[in-house]
Design a protein around this motif. Structure first.
Motif, PDB file in Angstrom:
ATOM      1  N   ALA A 121      19.487  41.900  -4.138  1.00 30.31           N
ATOM      2  CA  ALA A 121      18.396  41.192  -4.810  1.00 30.31           C
ATOM      3  C   ALA A 121      18.186  39.836  -4.143  1.00 30.31           C
ATOM      4  N   PRO A 122      16.964  39.306  -4.232  1.00 27.40           N
ATOM      5  CA  PRO A 122      16.705  37.973  -3.675  1.00 27.40           C
ATOM      6  C   PRO A 122      17.156  36.883  -4.642  1.00 27.40           C
ATOM      7  N   TRP A 123      17.893  35.933  -4.137  1.00 29.78           N
ATOM      8  CA  TRP A 123      18.391  34.822  -4.949  1.00 29.78           C
ATOM      9  C   TRP A 123      17.722  33.531  -4.483  1.00 29.78           C
ATOM     10  N   SER A 124      17.318  32.734  -5.436  1.00 32.72           N
ATOM     11  CA  SER A 124      16.665  31.460  -5.147  1.00 32.72           C
ATOM     12  C   SER A 124      17.678  30.327  -5.288  1.00 32.72           C
ATOM     13  N   VAL A 125      17.789  29.500  -4.277  1.00 35.28           N
ATOM     14  CA  VAL A 125      18.724  28.370  -4.331  1.00 35.28           C
ATOM     15  C   VAL A 125      18.315  27.393  -5.432  1.00 35.28           C
ATOM     16  N   SER A 126      17.013  27.094  -5.525  1.00 35.29           N
ATOM     17  CA  SER A 126      16.543  26.166  -6.564  1.00 35.29           C
ATOM     18  C   SER A 126      16.843  26.708  -7.957  1.00 35.29           C
ATOM     19  N   GLU A 127      16.608  28.004  -8.150  1.00 34.86           N
ATOM     20  CA  GLU A 127      16.894  28.625  -9.439  1.00 34.86           C
ATOM     21  C   GLU A 127      18.392  28.554  -9.742  1.00 34.86           C
ATOM     22  N   PHE A 128      19.206  28.797  -8.728  1.00 36.36           N
ATOM     23  CA  PHE A 128      20.647  28.803  -8.951  1.00 36.36           C
ATOM     24  C   PHE A 128      21.169  27.405  -9.261  1.00 36.36           C
ATOM     25  N   LYS A 129      20.578  26.394  -8.636  1.00 38.95           N
ATOM     26  CA  LYS A 129      20.961  25.013  -8.958  1.00 38.95           C
ATOM     27  C   LYS A 129      20.678  24.722 -10.431  1.00 38.95           C
ATOM     28  N   THR A 130      19.501  25.165 -10.905  1.00 40.08           N
ATOM     29  CA  THR A 130      19.138  24.967 -12.306  1.00 40.08           C
ATOM     30  C   THR A 130      20.091  25.706 -13.221  1.00 40.08           C
ATOM     31  N   PHE A 131      20.450  26.921 -12.833  1.00 40.50           N
ATOM     32  CA  PHE A 131      21.370  27.725 -13.639  1.00 40.50           C
ATOM     33  C   PHE A 131      22.763  27.083 -13.682  1.00 40.50           C
ATOM     34  N   CYS A 132      23.229  26.596 -12.539  1.00 40.57           N
ATOM     35  CA  CYS A 132      24.544  25.941 -12.493  1.00 40.57           C
ATOM     36  C   CYS A 132      24.579  24.721 -13.408  1.00 40.57           C
ATOM     37  N   ALA A 133      23.483  23.958 -13.418  1.00 39.08           N
ATOM     38  CA  ALA A 133      23.405  22.777 -14.285  1.00 39.08           C
ATOM     39  C   ALA A 133      23.489  23.195 -15.751  1.00 39.08           C
ATOM     40  N   LEU A 134      22.853  24.309 -16.106  1.00 42.67           N
ATOM     41  CA  LEU A 134      22.903  24.816 -17.478  1.00 42.67           C
ATOM     42  C   LEU A 134      24.313  25.247 -17.844  1.00 42.67           C
ATOM     43  N   VAL A 135      24.967  25.966 -16.943  1.00 44.74           N
ATOM     44  CA  VAL A 135      26.345  26.422 -17.195  1.00 44.74           C
ATOM     45  C   VAL A 135      27.273  25.233 -17.401  1.00 44.74           C
ATOM     46  N   GLN A 136      27.164  24.245 -16.536  1.00 46.12           N
ATOM     47  CA  GLN A 136      28.008  23.055 -16.662  1.00 46.12           C
ATOM     48  C   GLN A 136      27.756  22.338 -17.988  1.00 46.12           C
ATOM     49  N   GLU A 137      26.479  22.203 -18.342  1.00 43.59           N
ATOM     50  CA  GLU A 137      26.113  21.533 -19.589  1.00 43.59           C
ATOM     51  C   GLU A 137      26.751  22.217 -20.795  1.00 43.59           C
ATOM     52  N   ILE A 138      26.672  23.540 -20.855  1.00 49.54           N
ATOM     53  CA  ILE A 138      27.183  24.284 -22.015  1.00 49.54           C
ATOM     54  C   ILE A 138      28.697  24.276 -22.058  1.00 49.54           C
ATOM     55  N   TYR A 139      29.337  24.443 -20.917  1.00 54.38           N
ATOM     56  CA  TYR A 139      30.802  24.518 -20.898  1.00 54.38           C
ATOM     57  C   TYR A 139      31.454  23.151 -21.130  1.00 54.38           C
ATOM     58  N   GLU A 140      30.730  22.074 -20.860  1.00 52.33           N
ATOM     59  CA  GLU A 140      31.313  20.743 -21.035  1.00 52.33           C
ATOM     60  C   GLU A 140      30.901  20.088 -22.354  1.00 52.33           C
ATOM     61  N   SER A 141      29.916  20.659 -23.044  1.00 50.63           N
ATOM     62  CA  SER A 141      29.431  20.046 -24.286  1.00 50.63           C
ATOM     63  C   SER A 141      30.189  20.572 -25.502  1.00 50.63           C
ATOM     64  N   ASP A 142      30.182  19.781 -26.568  1.00 49.93           N
ATOM     65  CA  ASP A 142      30.787  20.222 -27.829  1.00 49.93           C
ATOM     66  C   ASP A 142      29.858  21.228 -28.509  1.00 49.93           C
ATOM     67  N   LEU A 143      30.458  22.194 -29.205  1.00 45.07           N
ATOM     68  CA  LEU A 143      29.675  23.186 -29.931  1.00 45.07           C
ATOM     69  C   LEU A 143      29.077  22.577 -31.188  1.00 45.07           C
ATOM     70  N   ASN A 144      27.882  23.054 -31.560  1.00 46.68           N
ATOM     71  CA  ASN A 144      27.335  22.630 -32.848  1.00 46.68           C
ATOM     72  C   ASN A 144      28.097  23.345 -33.964  1.00 46.68           C
ATOM     73  N   GLU A 145      27.845  22.952 -35.171  1.00 44.68           N
ATOM     74  CA  GLU A 145      28.633  23.466 -36.307  1.00 44.68           C
ATOM     75  C   GLU A 145      28.536  24.988 -36.436  1.00 44.68           C
ATOM     76  N   LYS A 146      27.328  25.528 -36.274  1.00 39.78           N
ATOM     77  CA  LYS A 146      27.130  26.972 -36.423  1.00 39.78           C
ATOM     78  C   LYS A 146      27.900  27.746 -35.361  1.00 39.78           C
ATOM     79  N   ASP A 147      27.780  27.288 -34.105  1.00 37.61           N
ATOM     80  CA  ASP A 147      28.483  27.975 -33.018  1.00 37.61           C
ATOM     81  C   ASP A 147      29.993  27.819 -33.155  1.00 37.61           C
ATOM     82  N   TYR A 148      30.422  26.656 -33.634  1.00 41.99           N
ATOM     83  CA  TYR A 148      31.859  26.437 -33.815  1.00 41.99           C
ATOM     84  C   TYR A 148      32.445  27.422 -34.834  1.00 41.99           C
ATOM     85  N   GLU A 149      31.725  27.638 -35.931  1.00 40.72           N
ATOM     86  CA  GLU A 149      32.192  28.583 -36.950  1.00 40.72           C
ATOM     87  C   GLU A 149      32.193  30.015 -36.398  1.00 40.72           C
TER      88      GLU A 149
END
Length: 405
Positions: A121-149
């Motif tokens: 499949a064709p992979w876009s570097v710009s798209e992957f940079k955006t995706f990596c930023a999203l992954v980092q944001e979620i894995y480093e952020s605290d969960l909200n109350e609903k997700d924590y439960e």
């Protein structure tokens, strides 16, 4: 005049060559009008365009087409040095894992524990940079109350589950990792517009589209349809019998083989959906889409597949380029359903005449109000309804002017 489709019609003559081969090392061909024609596949032509020097100059970001995600990760590490290698690796892991499905329990099934088979499949570097930023944001952020439960429940459920040989118990950290992966998928759905915009920087994906091979990959409908090009006339191929001479061998040769080849006038056709292209480019303006259309015209008229070129050097440019702004995709290939006949003056001029004649019949028979312009090398009479221009550059400018003189 805001017609949505741009139809490209190209006639290009090739000297003896073998531009596209099949699994038997023979020229690709097709039966059309009951006669054999030599064929160049749309995949071959699109790749020649995508890997051309012209493309590199005008569309700086080219997709990376692969199924080897480990190698993709190494490539992305070089192309995106500002992104921590940890998050590139985690993103690749998420793309290739089956743990992300539509269930909400946060625990993978037996079938999901294996790696997912990814197609090329064709992979876009710009798209992957955006995706990596999203992954980092979620894995480093605290969960909200609903997700924590929800995470607490998933950990408790896994703690009560009986382990099996095929599926040992997961640690709390492993359960959390799967849970966060599913949050990534959820957030990805909510940020589709941003992902499409990032992907649109890779113009070949915006043009040719992409079928998603992972639950996280953005599906893109192609804006450019490209036909397999065929000769306007019947072709009887020739066979080249060749040897490789061994300078240190006194008698005979080091290698003997044969290669099929032929020459002919090819009809290339492509249709560009401007609205789809605007969407794929991240809601670009019509003017931006028309600029891309002009570059597509240039490549269709000048780029040639590289197969066997060191042996045949069939480096030829178009004899004719006709462009029409239309309400629908419309091929003119039926101009050649009755194969063009050679009468002592070659195939180029009669092919041009047949194309013009068929266009006129369609224009009259279906009351077409297309806006058309043409650049042609031969000194021929251009039909009424088609504007004649002096050069390919002038035709490109006409396209950028929205089909207006």
């Amino acid at each position: 005049m805001n017609k949505n489709f741009v139809n490209f019609h190209i006639l290009i003559s090739h000297s003896p060559s073998c531009l596209n081969r099949d699994d038997m090392n023979m020229q690709k061909s097709a039966i059309f009008g009951g006669k054999r024609r030599v064929r160049v596949s749309s995949q071959s032509l699109k790749r020649a365009m995508r890997t051309s020097e012209y493309y590199q100059v005008h569309f700086p970001e080219v997709s990376i087409r692969t199924r080897q995600l480990e190698l993709l990760g190494k490539e992305l590490t070089q192309l995106a040095p500002k992104i921590d290698e940890k998050w590139i690796s985690k993103s690749i892991e998420l793309f290739s894992s089956k743990v992300i499905d539509d269930s909400d329990d946060g625990v993978e099934s037996d079938e999901e524990s294996t790696q997912k088979k990814i197609a090329v499949a064709p992979w876009s570097v710009s798209e992957f940079k955006t995706f990596c930023a999203l992954v980092q944001e979620i894995y480093e952020s605290d969960l909200n109350e609903k997700d924590y439960e929800s995470l607490k429940k998933a950990i408790e459920k896994e703690g009560k589950r009986k382990a099996t040989a095929k599926k040992p118990k997961l640690s709390d950290d492993e359960v959390k990792d799967i849970f966060l992966a599913k949050i990534v998928k959820r957030e990805l759905k909510e940020r589709t517009e941003a992902m499409v915009k990032a992907c649109g920087r890779t113009t070949d994906i915006a043009l040719s589209g992409r079928m998603a091979t992972s639950g996280l990959m953005t599906n893109v409908d192609g804006a450019l349809a490209v036909a397999h090009s065929i000769t306007t006339h019947a072709v009887d191929a020739d066979i080249d019998w060749f040897t490789a001479v061994d300078d240190l061998q006194e008698i005979g040769s080091g290698h003997l083989d044969t290669q099929e080849f032929s020459s002919g006038v090819f009809y290339r056709y492509a249709s560009l959906n401007l609205q789809q292209l605007q969407k794929n480019l991240g809601d670009a303006s019509r003017e931006q889409a028309l600029e891309v259309a002009a570059h597509v015209l240039h490549m269709l008229a000048t780029e040639v597949p590289s197969a066997k070129q060191q042996s045949f050097a069939a480096h030829n440019l178009a004899d004719l380029a006709l462009v029409c702004f239309s309400d629908q995709p419309l091929s003119l290939v039926n101009a050649f359903e009755d194969p063009v006949k050679e009468t002592g003056n070659g195939f180029r001029r009669p092919s041009i005449n047949e194309l013009h004649d068929h266009w006129q019949k369609l224009a009259v028979g279906f009351d077409l109000d297309d806006s058309c312009a043409e650049f042609v090398l031969e000194d021929v009479e251009v039909p009424k309804g088609i504007s004649a221009v002096e050069s390919l550059s002038a035709l490109k400018q006409w396209v950028q002017n929205n089909g207006e003189d």
